[in-house]
Scaffold this active site. Structure first.
Site, PDB file in Angstrom:
ATOM      1  N   LYS A 164      48.357   5.636  72.962  1.00  0.00           N
ATOM      2  CA  LYS A 164      47.979   6.285  74.221  1.00  0.00           C
ATOM      3  C   LYS A 164      47.866   5.281  75.376  1.00  0.00           C
ATOM      4  O   LYS A 164      48.434   5.485  76.439  1.00  0.00           O
ATOM      5  CB  LYS A 164      46.635   7.015  74.054  1.00  0.00           C
ATOM      6  CG  LYS A 164      46.656   8.140  73.038  1.00  0.00           C
ATOM      7  CD  LYS A 164      45.324   8.861  72.946  1.00  0.00           C
ATOM      8  CE  LYS A 164      44.183   7.984  72.434  1.00  0.00           C
ATOM      9  NZ  LYS A 164      44.393   7.451  71.079  1.00  0.00           N
ATOM     10  N   SER A 165      47.126   4.202  75.143  1.00  0.00           N
ATOM     11  CA  SER A 165      46.951   3.209  76.207  1.00  0.00           C
ATOM     12  C   SER A 165      48.273   2.523  76.522  1.00  0.00           C
ATOM     13  O   SER A 165      48.562   2.225  77.691  1.00  0.00           O
ATOM     14  CB  SER A 165      45.910   2.167  75.801  1.00  0.00           C
ATOM     15  OG  SER A 165      44.662   2.791  75.579  1.00  0.00           O
ATOM     16  N   THR A 166      49.066   2.287  75.488  1.00  0.00           N
ATOM     17  CA  THR A 166      50.371   1.663  75.689  1.00  0.00           C
ATOM     18  C   THR A 166      51.267   2.543  76.559  1.00  0.00           C
ATOM     19  O   THR A 166      51.896   2.073  77.509  1.00  0.00           O
ATOM     20  CB  THR A 166      51.041   1.424  74.314  1.00  0.00           C
ATOM     21  OG1 THR A 166      50.174   0.592  73.537  1.00  0.00           O
ATOM     22  CG2 THR A 166      52.390   0.757  74.467  1.00  0.00           C
TER      23      THR A 166
ATOM     24  N   ARG B  78      33.622   4.164  79.138  1.00  0.00           N
ATOM     25  CA  ARG B  78      32.352   3.995  78.425  1.00  0.00           C
ATOM     26  C   ARG B  78      31.631   2.705  78.843  1.00  0.00           C
ATOM     27  O   ARG B  78      30.467   2.521  78.506  1.00  0.00           O
ATOM     28  CB  ARG B  78      32.580   4.040  76.911  1.00  0.00           C
ATOM     29  CG  ARG B  78      32.835   5.456  76.390  1.00  0.00           C
ATOM     30  CD  ARG B  78      33.010   5.488  74.895  1.00  0.00           C
ATOM     31  NE  ARG B  78      33.190   6.836  74.374  1.00  0.00           N
ATOM     32  CZ  ARG B  78      32.199   7.659  74.031  1.00  0.00           C
ATOM     33  NH1 ARG B  78      30.938   7.268  74.154  1.00  0.00           N
ATOM     34  NH2 ARG B  78      32.449   8.860  73.562  1.00  0.00           N
TER      35      ARG B  78
ATOM     36  N   ARG C 171      30.573  13.102  72.733  1.00  0.00           N
ATOM     37  CA  ARG C 171      32.034  13.000  72.811  1.00  0.00           C
ATOM     38  C   ARG C 171      32.587  14.121  73.691  1.00  0.00           C
ATOM     39  O   ARG C 171      33.499  13.905  74.488  1.00  0.00           O
ATOM     40  CB  ARG C 171      32.666  13.061  71.410  1.00  0.00           C
ATOM     41  CG  ARG C 171      32.368  11.830  70.566  1.00  0.00           C
ATOM     42  CD  ARG C 171      33.125  11.849  69.251  1.00  0.00           C
ATOM     43  NE  ARG C 171      34.539  11.520  69.453  1.00  0.00           N
ATOM     44  CZ  ARG C 171      35.413  11.335  68.463  1.00  0.00           C
ATOM     45  NH1 ARG C 171      35.028  11.446  67.207  1.00  0.00           N
ATOM     46  NH2 ARG C 171      36.662  11.037  68.712  1.00  0.00           N
TER      47      ARG C 171
ATOM     48  N   ASN D 220      31.750  13.248  77.254  1.00  0.00           N
ATOM     49  CA  ASN D 220      32.661  12.177  77.671  1.00  0.00           C
ATOM     50  C   ASN D 220      33.968  12.777  78.186  1.00  0.00           C
ATOM     51  O   ASN D 220      34.448  12.434  79.273  1.00  0.00           O
ATOM     52  CB  ASN D 220      32.921  11.262  76.460  1.00  0.00           C
ATOM     53  CG  ASN D 220      33.833  10.084  76.771  1.00  0.00           C
ATOM     54  OD1 ASN D 220      33.637   9.398  77.773  1.00  0.00           O
ATOM     55  ND2 ASN D 220      34.835   9.865  75.933  1.00  0.00           N
TER      56      ASN D 220
ATOM     57  N   SER E 195      40.620  12.788  72.408  1.00  0.00           N
ATOM     58  CA  SER E 195      40.315  14.205  72.705  1.00  0.00           C
ATOM     59  C   SER E 195      40.831  15.115  71.594  1.00  0.00           C
ATOM     60  O   SER E 195      41.795  15.858  71.789  1.00  0.00           O
ATOM     61  CB  SER E 195      40.873  14.616  74.071  1.00  0.00           C
ATOM     62  OG  SER E 195      42.216  14.215  74.275  1.00  0.00           O
TER      63      SER E 195
ATOM     64  N   GLY F 137      32.677   9.735  60.903  1.00  0.00           N
ATOM     65  CA  GLY F 137      33.199  10.719  61.858  1.00  0.00           C
ATOM     66  C   GLY F 137      34.394  10.207  62.631  1.00  0.00           C
ATOM     67  O   GLY F 137      34.534  10.477  63.827  1.00  0.00           O
TER      68      GLY F 137
END
Lengths: 217, 217
Positions: A54-56, A81, A95, A98, A122, A170
């Site tokens: 995702k970040s990439t 965060r 979460r 967030n 998400s 979790g």
């Protein structure tokens, strides 16, 4: 400078836990900013497992759009965060909160005229759909459909290892579910075990934005 | 597309209530966005009593800057209570949290390269200074130093009337204190009972931004 105060729409309302709030409408709105930027404000919401890239993708996408002269901003769930969401931990309700806050901030950025790129695991459809409902016409959900085995083999943060040995509880994909989108705008996946490069993932999203008119006023 | 992932700085840290968070640095940073926009990201923080003209100044300022080709975004304390801060009410700790979140979001907008205009009563020095500490070099505090009598006579939202008759409790200036800034960048005040027009207030701020190099890359 006509109408700077006169045109303000003042509507008193009761919202959530707040009362006596009025909505101030400024004469410079989303439209003026979009014209200035020659693009349409929107949210590219990247969802997927930890390690799916995702970040990439967010970085490659912001790079690709910037080189075309577009203004983007990346909202990274992890980074937030450190600031806005530093009061939240990883229990279920935090979460969700967030994700809600990132959705609300993404909406502000889209209203500011930017192409806002949000990347968060998400994992739940309901949380993502709540964010989508904030800006139904300019929410582009990108599902990084990378198999768990691939993500776990990458394990860039060493988190799968911690989850497998029970040191994190979790963890999405291991002992917490991930609900894939049932109907999203873009799906990115591997073919015959070959996963797309950052550039090719970004190009897929940029094509979508272009075809759908977001890269011009 | 070299370095899109390779250049990411990954640092694991423990922040607030969150653990296992890494900071992703994107190749396109504030500098690239500021160059694109030909301006420097910053926060113009407008503080003052209810009715002092914060929203009016914010609108005039965004109008004036937009007409010069600059990208701005207004964060209005009241408006955010419809979205990001809809879970907060007006008790002391929620008012502080409201300001903290606006400060954090303003910081994101400044990082995105925008001239972010925040308008909130923000009556306490400590709350404002906490926001200032988030971006010490690009926080411009504007104090709308308009006498209480003037604000109360304007009473655009009818709130002073409600406060005087006890229908609102803890109203800044009436039964709750306002702490004026001791050392802020810009003070706007009335002279001999004459309060400045929206345009002249905006011009005062624009001059400051110009002289201090925020209106160019």
């Amino acid at each position: 400078m006509m109408g700077l105060t006169g045109n303000s729409k003042l509507v008193t309302s009761t919202v959530g836990k707040s009362t006596n709030i009025r909505w101030h409408d400024c004469p410079i709105g989303q439209d003026g900013r979009q014209k200035l930027l020659n693009q349409k404000g929107c949210v590219v919401w990247i969802t997927g497992l930890s390690g799916s890239g995702k970040s990439t993708l967010a970085c490659a996408l912001s790079h690709g759009l910037h080189s075309r002269g577009h203004l983007t901003y990346v909202l990274d769930g992890d980074n937030l965060r450190h600031g806005l969401n530093r009061d939240l931990c990883f229990k279920a309700e935090d979460r969700a909160e967030n994700i809600r806050r990132v959705g609300e901030v993404a909406k502000l950025f889209a209203d500011a005229g930017l192409i806002c790129i949000a990347c968060l695991i998400s994992p739940f459809r309901s949380d993502r759909n709540a964010c989508r409902s904030l800006l139904p016409k300019s929410f582009i959900e990108v599902f990084l459909n990378i198999p768990l085995e691939v993500c776990e083999a990458r394990d860039p943060k060493g988190l799968y290892k911690l989850a497998r040995t029970g040191k994190i509880k979790g963890f999405t994909g291991i002992d917490d579910p991930y609900e894939p989108p049932s109907d999203c705008e873009i799906v990115i996946h591997c073919k015959a075990g070959d996963c797309p490069s950052p550039k090719s993932m970004a190009d897929q999203v940029i094509s979508y934005l272009e075809v759908n008119g977001f890269l011009q006023y």
